[in-house]
Design an enzyme around this catalytic site. Structure first.
Site, PDB file in Angstrom:
ATOM      1  N   LYS A 220       0.664  -1.299  -0.038  1.00  0.00           N
ATOM      2  CA  LYS A 220      -0.007  -0.036  -0.017  1.00  0.00           C
ATOM      3  C   LYS A 220       1.045   1.356  -0.227  1.00  0.00           C
ATOM      4  O   LYS A 220       0.593   2.291  -0.816  1.00  0.00           O
ATOM      5  CB  LYS A 220      -0.986   0.153   1.325  1.00  0.00           C
ATOM      6  CG  LYS A 220      -1.722   1.202   1.222  1.00  0.00           C
ATOM      7  CD  LYS A 220      -2.035   1.481   2.869  1.00  0.00           C
ATOM      8  CE  LYS A 220      -1.137   2.235   3.563  1.00  0.00           C
ATOM      9  NZ  LYS A 220      -1.448   2.973   4.724  1.00  0.00           N
TER      10      LYS A 220
ATOM     11  N   CYS B  73     -18.776   4.549   6.640  1.00  0.00           N
ATOM     12  CA  CYS B  73     -18.777   3.074   6.750  1.00  0.00           C
ATOM     13  C   CYS B  73     -17.515   2.561   7.540  1.00  0.00           C
ATOM     14  O   CYS B  73     -16.488   2.047   7.440  1.00  0.00           O
ATOM     15  CB  CYS B  73     -18.219   2.576   5.195  1.00  0.00           C
ATOM     16  SG  CYS B  73     -18.734   0.718   5.084  1.00  0.00           S
TER      17      CYS B  73
ATOM     18  N   CYS C 113     -25.019   3.193   8.376  1.00  0.00           N
ATOM     19  CA  CYS C 113     -25.677   2.701   7.262  1.00  0.00           C
ATOM     20  C   CYS C 113     -26.887   3.594   7.116  1.00  0.00           C
ATOM     21  O   CYS C 113     -27.333   3.853   5.824  1.00  0.00           O
ATOM     22  CB  CYS C 113     -26.104   1.363   7.388  1.00  0.00           C
ATOM     23  SG  CYS C 113     -24.868   0.205   7.581  1.00  0.00           S
TER      24      CYS C 113
ATOM     25  N   CYS D  35     -26.177   6.519   4.627  1.00  0.00           N
ATOM     26  CA  CYS D  35     -25.556   6.344   3.675  1.00  0.00           C
ATOM     27  C   CYS D  35     -26.231   6.063   2.305  1.00  0.00           C
ATOM     28  O   CYS D  35     -27.506   5.450   2.449  1.00  0.00           O
ATOM     29  CB  CYS D  35     -24.634   4.686   3.711  1.00  0.00           C
ATOM     30  SG  CYS D  35     -23.746   4.264   2.377  1.00  0.00           S
TER      31      CYS D  35
ATOM     32  N   CYS E  46     -26.038  -1.883  -1.003  1.00  0.00           N
ATOM     33  CA  CYS E  46     -25.046  -2.403  -0.132  1.00  0.00           C
ATOM     34  C   CYS E  46     -25.636  -3.956   0.172  1.00  0.00           C
ATOM     35  O   CYS E  46     -26.348  -3.986   1.281  1.00  0.00           O
ATOM     36  CB  CYS E  46     -24.577  -1.844   0.801  1.00  0.00           C
ATOM     37  SG  CYS E  46     -23.277  -2.365   1.905  1.00  0.00           S
TER      38      CYS E  46
END
Length: 300
Positions: free
Chosen positions: A208, A278, A285, A288, A294
């Site tokens: 990363k 998230c 949620c 969102c 999802c």
């Protein structure tokens, strides 16, 4: 395609005896048998003619090269709408990563460019398992003392530890920073490598960090930088064909279908989304836009 038929005389082994050609000599037993039956009329059985069929390709078919069928590239359902919704939720750019990420921690006025690149790499090394706010504080203290390869190598371990504390695993990072700085001085003239393979070979540098260093320090998109936020969100949204167990596995799964022009955007977009909405524990949620799209939200 045109079908062409040819008579039996063209087929191998099927041609009649030519005029004037002597028959093949008979064997001894066959001659005796023929002599005994010579007084009887010989009834000739008509021999079936062989038919050879040849196929002549048309001009269009001659020009075509047979290519193996390609398997359609898998992509998750509704991913474009999910991505558009995340962009909308992230439009304010007010997550910690937007102000304190690796591209904001180095000194843009530092000279020469290799010093800036070195600072980018160190900020990424410090950021592992550490909140952006803590990483930014450590980078400020290091820059105040002059953040260069030479200065770091001249700083004793205890002082370096005080400067970077309380980043996660700070004792290990003191060791990795010293080892990596020595390698950069000896092999790269104080600069950082310009390839992922060389970057991940440095102590304390993972995939990363390498992909982010390539993007921020060198301006090259070498792959998707996947941290815990990207790993978690990709699995929750169903952006991997099957559940993945590590960030590297997630990176390979995403790169298999996500258009390359989106690779540079995904890390910052999903990291901020993970910091604000998230979240690992108690995701929001209800706030969102992807709640109905999802798969993970249906089970929460």
């Amino acid at each position: 395609m045109r079908m062409v038929t040819r008579s039996g005389s063209r087929c191998p082994g099927a041609g009649p005896r030519r005029h004037g050609e002597d028959p093949a000599p008979l064997q001894k037993g066959e001659a005796v048998a023929e002599g005994k039956q010579s007084h009887r009329p010989v009834k000739h059985q008509r021999k079936a003619r062989r038919l050879c069929v040849a196929y002549e390709a048309s001009d269009g078919e001659k020009d075509k090269r047979a290519e193996p069928l390609k398997e359609p590239v898998w992509e998750p359902q509704d991913w474009q709408q999910q991505l558009a919704n995340i962009r909308t939720m992230r439009s304010r750019k007010d997550a910690p990563v937007d102000q304190l990420g690796a591209e904001h921690c180095y000194d843009p006025s530092a000279s020469p460019k290799q010093v800036r690149r070195y600072q980018v790499l160190l900020s990424l090394m410090l950021s592992s398992q550490t909140k952006d706010q803590v990483t930014a504080g450590a980078m400020q203290r290091l820059r105040a003392r002059g953040l260069t390869v030479d200065n770091i190598l001249q700083t004793d371990d205890s002082m370096l530890g005080q400067l970077i504390y309380p980043v996660g695993f700070w004792r290990n990072k003191v060791k990795y920073i010293k080892q990596t700085s020595a390698i950069l001085q000896q092999r790269y003239g104080g600069d950082i490598p310009a390839s992922v393979a060389e970057l991940v070979a440095l102590p304390g540098v993972g995939p990363k960090m390498a992909h982010l260093a390539m993007a921020v320090a060198w301006g090259t998109v070498s792959g998707i930088a996947v941290d815990t936020h990207v790993h978690r969100i990709a699995n929750r949204l169903g952006w991997t064909r099957r559940a993945t167990k590590s960030p590297e596995e997630t990176r390979a799964a995403l790169e298999a279908w996500l258009p390359r022009e989106l690779w540079s955007e995904i890390n910052g977009l999903l990291v901020g989304f993970g910091q604000q909405t998230c979240q690992p524990v108690h995701p929001r949620c209800g706030a969102c836009l992807n709640q109905a799209l999802c798969p993970a939200a249906q089970g929460l």
